[in-house]
Each structure stands twice: as structure tokens, then as C-alpha cells.
Write a protein that holds these residues in place. Sequence first.
Motif, mmCIF file in Angstrom:
data_model
loop_
_atom_site.group_PDB
_atom_site.id
_atom_site.type_symbol
_atom_site.label_atom_id
_atom_site.label_comp_id
_atom_site.label_asym_id
_atom_site.label_seq_id
_atom_site.Cartn_x
_atom_site.Cartn_y
_atom_site.Cartn_z
ATOM 1 N N LYS A 85 16.906 60.009 -67.868
ATOM 2 C CA LYS A 85 15.932 59.995 -66.780
ATOM 3 C C LYS A 85 15.867 58.607 -66.161
ATOM 4 O O LYS A 85 15.700 57.607 -66.865
ATOM 5 N N LYS A 86 15.985 58.513 -64.836
ATOM 6 C CA LYS A 86 15.884 57.237 -64.126
ATOM 7 C C LYS A 86 14.434 56.775 -64.077
ATOM 8 O O LYS A 86 13.532 57.566 -63.816
ATOM 9 N N ILE A 87 14.226 55.476 -64.343
ATOM 10 C CA ILE A 87 12.900 54.887 -64.292
ATOM 11 C C ILE A 87 12.837 53.928 -63.110
ATOM 12 O O ILE A 87 13.673 53.026 -63.000
ATOM 13 N N PRO A 88 11.874 54.101 -62.193
ATOM 14 C CA PRO A 88 11.763 53.172 -61.055
ATOM 15 C C PRO A 88 11.335 51.789 -61.512
ATOM 16 O O PRO A 88 10.626 51.638 -62.516
ATOM 17 N N PHE A 89 11.759 50.770 -60.777
ATOM 18 C CA PHE A 89 11.421 49.396 -61.143
ATOM 19 C C PHE A 89 11.407 48.520 -59.904
ATOM 20 O O PHE A 89 11.954 48.867 -58.858
ATOM 21 N N ARG A 90 10.758 47.355 -60.058
ATOM 22 C CA ARG A 90 10.791 46.332 -59.019
ATOM 23 C C ARG A 90 11.903 45.345 -59.363
ATOM 24 O O ARG A 90 12.144 45.055 -60.537
ATOM 25 N N PHE A 91 12.534 44.802 -58.323
ATOM 26 C CA PHE A 91 13.719 43.964 -58.512
ATOM 27 C C PHE A 91 13.537 42.643 -57.778
ATOM 28 O O PHE A 91 13.083 42.610 -56.640
ATOM 29 N N TYR A 100 14.962 39.469 -62.223
ATOM 30 C CA TYR A 100 13.786 40.005 -62.896
ATOM 31 C C TYR A 100 13.682 41.486 -62.555
ATOM 32 O O TYR A 100 13.821 41.887 -61.401
ATOM 33 N N ILE A 101 13.402 42.291 -63.580
ATOM 34 C CA ILE A 101 13.120 43.706 -63.394
ATOM 35 C C ILE A 101 11.719 43.954 -63.928
ATOM 36 O O ILE A 101 11.396 43.556 -65.047
ATOM 37 N N THR A 102 10.875 44.598 -63.137
ATOM 38 C CA THR A 102 9.497 44.864 -63.538
ATOM 39 C C THR A 102 9.261 46.364 -63.575
ATOM 40 O O THR A 102 9.556 47.072 -62.609
ATOM 41 N N LEU A 103 8.715 46.849 -64.698
ATOM 42 C CA LEU A 103 8.430 48.266 -64.871
ATOM 43 C C LEU A 103 6.937 48.456 -65.095
ATOM 44 O O LEU A 103 6.320 47.699 -65.844
ATOM 45 N N GLU A 104 6.384 49.460 -64.452
ATOM 46 C CA GLU A 104 5.004 49.845 -64.715
ATOM 47 C C GLU A 104 4.996 50.903 -65.800
ATOM 48 O O GLU A 104 5.731 51.894 -65.726
ATOM 49 N N LYS A 105 4.171 50.669 -66.839
ATOM 50 C CA LYS A 105 4.113 51.648 -67.924
ATOM 51 C C LYS A 105 3.503 52.945 -67.399
ATOM 52 O O LYS A 105 2.426 52.956 -66.821
ATOM 53 N N THR A 106 4.232 54.049 -67.595
ATOM 54 C CA THR A 106 3.762 55.371 -67.190
ATOM 55 C C THR A 106 4.067 56.355 -68.311
ATOM 56 O O THR A 106 4.748 56.030 -69.284
#
Length: 227
Positions: A85-91, A100-106
Motif C-alpha cells: 500500500k502506498k503511503i502519502p508523504f511530504r517531500f 526529508y520525507i514527512t509522514l502523518e500518522k494515520t
Amino acid sequence: MRPFLIALILVMTGCASAPEKPVRKIASVKETPVYDHKKSQVQIFPAVSADDSIWYYFYVETRNSKGGYIHVDLKDIEVRTHKGKKIPFRFEQVLGGRYYITLEKTSDFSSAELDVLVKGVPLKEQFKLSMRHPDKSKSTIKIVKNEQNKLTFQLRLADKLNQPVEIADKPEIILEGIGNIEDLKHVSEGTWEFSIIYPDENQIMYFSVRAMGVYLSNIYRYQHVEK
């Protein structure tokens, strides 16, 4: 006389002959650096609570076969669970080959194992971002300041392994006693501070906490005795 003239002509002819051309060496072909996933890596930083959510920060280094940094495009980077499953992230690109990769916990990956892929190949580091909950036996409240009719407490939320638990929302402080709860604020990972304004009378205060759907009942008791 003639032999002398013939010899002189031969010498002059030899001097006038064109010099030999130097032999050209074939120039060596330079290798173009290419991305090498074995020398690339990713690191994770502690979770941060912000914007009413929990964020994870990854630092990705992409290197070539010689160990130097090499640029890759955003489209070349993916974050996936082990189930694909692909997880969206900020780049964000820091420098060439450093991101830097930023992920919001969901709920999509609250307890999933994640891979960071570059050019379709997962990096060797793997991460499991489990949803840890505070545990009553490890979470604590202590007094950090005692002023006239005002107590300042520090709340530390920790899991069963005594690791700090960061939460997105403010914890609910429940007081069984007489007093007002004020100034609840986040101090550091898993740690909060709050104050109690209380009247001049003898009493015993019991403190409970609710966080992440977990109720930590009576984790602290304080007795006030008027002098």
C-alpha cells in the motif's frame, strides 16, 4: 669536390624532412555515476506532535556506486507498507542526494511495517511505526513547583517499555478534589505540564488521566494540610 656536395645535399634533405607525428593515445572513457541502493540509506527521527496530529520525519541519502551523493527525482521515491500500500508523504530536498520525507500518522500504517523505495528498490532499513499507548504502571505525575495555593505538575506518558508516548491531542486531566486545572502545555516528547489552583482547606487530591482512549485512574495522590 663532388662527393662533398652530394653529402651536403643529403644532410640538408634530411633536415628539411617533416617530423614524425606524435602517436595519439586514446582518451580514457569516464564512467557516469549511477544510483546505488546498497550505499544509500534512510534514518528516522522521533515522532513530533504538531497541527493536532503526529508526524514522522525520515532523512534519505541517495548515493552513487562511488559513495558520492546523487540526485533523484521525487517520482523515484515511494513509501509503501509490506503489503504494497502506498503511503502519502511530504517531500523536501535539502541538498543534492539528501531529502526529508514527512509522514502523518494515520490508521493506514499505525501498526504497519514500512519500506522507503528509491527507483523501485527498497532501502535496507525498515520501520515499524506501531501505535503505542500509555501504560498506567509507567506513566507518572510529579510536583515540579509548590507555591501558595498553586501546584505545578509534570505528567509523563510512557508505554509498557517505559518509552515516551507522544499524542496528537492534549491529555485530559481528571481531578478528584477541590481545585482548578490550568496551563496544560506540551513540554517534550510524551511530557506535559499543568497547574492546580486550590483553596485554603485540608483535602486529598486524586489525579487520573485519559489519553489515546486509555484511562489511567488515580496515578497520583496529593494531600494538602493547612498549617
